[in-house]
Design a protein around this motif. Structure first.
Motif: not given
Length: 342
Positions: A139-143, A265-279, A284-287, A291-292
């Protein structure tokens, strides 16, 4: 009588490495194990020598010298963090692996066993398993997936250039054991998340959303696959390594004595993205996106050609991992340090 094998293991002090070293040290066909790690551990399995090595920073000659006289190299060294700095993980994971591959050829090692992953696979089905012929473009967006897929292409070119090196790629499912719990909590959930939260009393519900279906395998069982691959002189190619059953919301709910609650699913991704962006969270949301989309793997080739069979189910691997999180389990190696040493 044939002399025993000398096996070198990179990344020997982590989740997979400790299990692989223990499996090799317990096999009478192995005369010696050389464990390479950035920091030497306070752990002394039989017939094992520890050497300080850094596949990213040590030169080719240094790594080659560590490999001389080996019958096989098992390459496990890998960095999952920092996810906010993909160049850092690229230097360790990709450039470090290229150095290992070159050193294997330069030292004349006859076998290379490489830790690939289900993460190398392109998006695939959840309702039926795929074999080792499924495309490995990640998945190219996930390192993590990008790096695993890139190294699959590297090995595609490496094998014909080095026909005297027997190359085995183990594409493993998610790997869990009790003593890796503290390390994996730090890597994927972050240091701020207490392991005690893994107690089922604190998890009354399991979120159910599209794509939540994955395979797990106990790390000790995966280590047996690495052992068999290193010692099997005629074994080569890619092998899927996983255990049944496929784990989805229902299986997780039964394990945790919880109930499934459907969430978008979008709500789960938004929560992960917020936590990652705020460190606040290291994953990451890309991971999560990767995974999905991971396919379910058919591991019948490992059973028939490696003679490998998991002794535990994927749910049993998850169960002991959760127990390890609650107890702060670990081992006397720097990566696996926990609140207690088990």
């Amino acid at each position: 009588m044939e002399a025993g094998k000398r096996i070198v293991v990179t990344g020997a002090t982590g989740n997979v490495g400790t299990s692989v070293v223990a499996a090799l040290a317990d096999d009478p066909r192995v005369a010696s194990v050389v464990g390479l790690a950035r920091r030497r551990p306070d752990w002394a399995p039989p017939r094992t020598t520890w050497l300080a090595a850094d596949v990213e920073k040590d030169g080719d000659r240094t790594i080659t010298a560590h490999f001389e006289g080996a019958d096989a190299v098992i390459h496990l060294a890998w960095a999952f963090q920092p996810t906010h700095d993909p160049l850092a993980t690229w230097r360790t994971n990709v450039l470090g692996s290229l150095r290992v591959f070159r050193a294997v050829a330069a030292a004349g090692v006859p076998a290379l066993v490489y830790a690939s992953s289900v993460g190398a696979y392109s998006p695939g089905p959840k309702d039926h398993p795929v074999d080792e012929s499924w495309p490995t473009h990640g998945w190219p967006e996930a390192a993590y997936c990008r790096e695993k897929a890139y190294l699959e292409r590297v090995l595609d070119a490496y094998e014909p250039r080095h026909p005297n090196v027997r190359v085995v790629r183990l594409r493993t499912a998610f790997l869990f054991k009790e003593t890796s719990a503290s390390e994996q909590r730090r890597i994927f959930a972050g240091r701020l998340v207490p392991g005690a939260l893994a107690d089922p009393r604190f998890i009354p519900v399991v979120p159910g959303f599209d794509g939540l279906a994955f395979q797990a395998v106990h790390t000790d069982d995966a280590a047996d696959a690495y052992r068999l691959a290193a010692l099997g002189d005629h074994v080569h190619g890619a092998f899927n390594v996983a255990a049944d059953p496929v784990v989805g919301p229902r299986e997780l709910a039964e394990l945790l004595d919880a109930r499934v609650v459907r969430v978008p699913r979008g709500a789960v991704r938004a929560a992960v993205a917020a936590g990652w962006a705020l460190r606040l969270a290291p994953s990451s949301p890309y991971l999560l996106d990767a995974f999905l989309r991971l396919p379910v793997m058919d591991w019948s080739r490992a059973r028939t050609e490696l003679g490998w069979q998991p002794r535990r189910t994927g749910l049993e691997a998850l169960e002991v991992f959760l127990r390890g999180m609650r107890q702060g389990a670990g081992m006397p190696t720097p990566p696996l340090a926990g609140r207690k040493i088990a």
